[in-house]
Design an enzyme around this catalytic site. Structure first.
Site, PDB file in Angstrom:
ATOM      1  N   CYS A  45       6.460   1.719  -1.577  1.00 24.23           N
ATOM      2  CA  CYS A  45       7.233   0.461  -1.612  1.00 24.23           C
ATOM      3  C   CYS A  45       8.439   0.601  -2.535  1.00 24.23           C
ATOM      4  O   CYS A  45       9.516   0.062  -2.247  1.00 24.23           O
ATOM      5  CB  CYS A  45       6.362  -0.689  -2.119  1.00 24.23           C
TER       6      CYS A  45
HETATM    7  C1  BEZ Z   1       2.601   2.506  -1.621  1.00 23.89           C
HETATM    8  O1  BEZ Z   1       3.493   1.671  -1.482  1.00 23.89           O
HETATM    9  O2  BEZ Z   1       2.799   3.581  -2.133  1.00 23.89           O
HETATM   10  C2  BEZ Z   1       1.229   2.212  -1.092  1.00 23.89           C
HETATM   11  C3  BEZ Z   1       0.778   0.915  -1.002  1.00 23.89           C
HETATM   12  C4  BEZ Z   1      -0.495   0.674  -0.538  1.00 23.89           C
HETATM   13  C5  BEZ Z   1      -1.315   1.735  -0.153  1.00 23.89           C
HETATM   14  C6  BEZ Z   1      -0.839   3.027  -0.237  1.00 23.89           C
HETATM   15  C7  BEZ Z   1       0.441   3.277  -0.711  1.00 23.89           C
END
Ligand code: BEZ
Length: 208
Positions: A45
């Site tokens: 994200c």
């Molecule tokens: C991420 O944004 O890195 C992420 C969010 C939820 C699960 C796995 C990765």
């Protein structure tokens, strides 16, 4: 049932990192790239938020307002934006919805219980200036979105709104477009005086 292409994007009022917004008022007259995230302070994200911030001039050129969403508070978003700016070498200026009680995530069907019952997946809604949903995409939590594709599809939608054409596979701006099958050859002569190349009777390519 989830939202579909052609539906009016549901209106809502909510707190964001740039103060409260009413969605339809905020987006009036603009296209919107509305995209959800599983959570603040997560690595994928963070890269997506950074990429959206870096692409601000590209979105502005196309009259597109980005609007992020994750199910955390404004205070958490603000602390996370600092991380995004530092780690992605950018300055994030677009609003992020603080959807702590998941009201908007549920309204837009962003929670997919088979993936997670608590967090939003990576949904994308491209919404036009009359609030109509023109594209939806859903990515899993562990795969970041392709921002070249997001910009490409906005260009394609704006091109096909302006003229009676469609865009072939992997189309990029400047490449030939398809004259829609609903346009007769007689009408095409008037609408596309530059002419076209017919690969079949229904596949007519022209340059804009
Ligand atoms: C991420 O944004 O890195 C992420 C969010 C939820 C699960 C796995 C990765």
């Amino acid at each position: 049932m989830g939202l579909r292409i052609g539906d009016i994007a549901p209106d809502f009022s909510i707190e964001t990192t740039q103060g409260p917004i009413n969605f339809h008022q905020w987006s009036a007259g603009s296209w919107v790239f509305f995209f959800s995230h599983p959570a603040d302070f997560t690595p994928v994200c963070t890269t997506e938020m950074g990429r959206t911030a870096q692409l601000a001039p590209e979105f502005a050129k196309r009259n597109v307002k980005p609007l992020g969403l994750s199910t955390d508070s404004v205070a958490e978003h603000m602390r996370w934006i600092n991380d995004v700016n530092l780690s992605q070498n950018t300055s994030l200026e677009f609003p992020i919805v603080a959807d702590k009680d998941k009201k908007i995530a549920e309204l837009y069907d962003m929670i997919h219980p088979g993936e997670s019952s608590t967090a939003a997946v990576r949904s994308v809604f491209i919404i036009d200036p009359s609030h109509r949903i023109r594209l939806t995409m859903t990515y899993p939590m562990v795969v970041g979105r392709n921002f070249d594709e997001i910009i490409r599809v906005i260009d394609a939608l704006q091109t096909t709104d302006a003229q009676e054409v469609a865009c072939p596979a992997d189309w990029r701006p400047g490449q030939p477009v398809i004259i829609r099958p609903s346009v007769s050859d007689a009408d095409a002569k008037e609408k596309f005086p530059q002419g076209w190349k017919a690969l079949t009777a229904y596949l007519r390519l022209t340059n804009l």
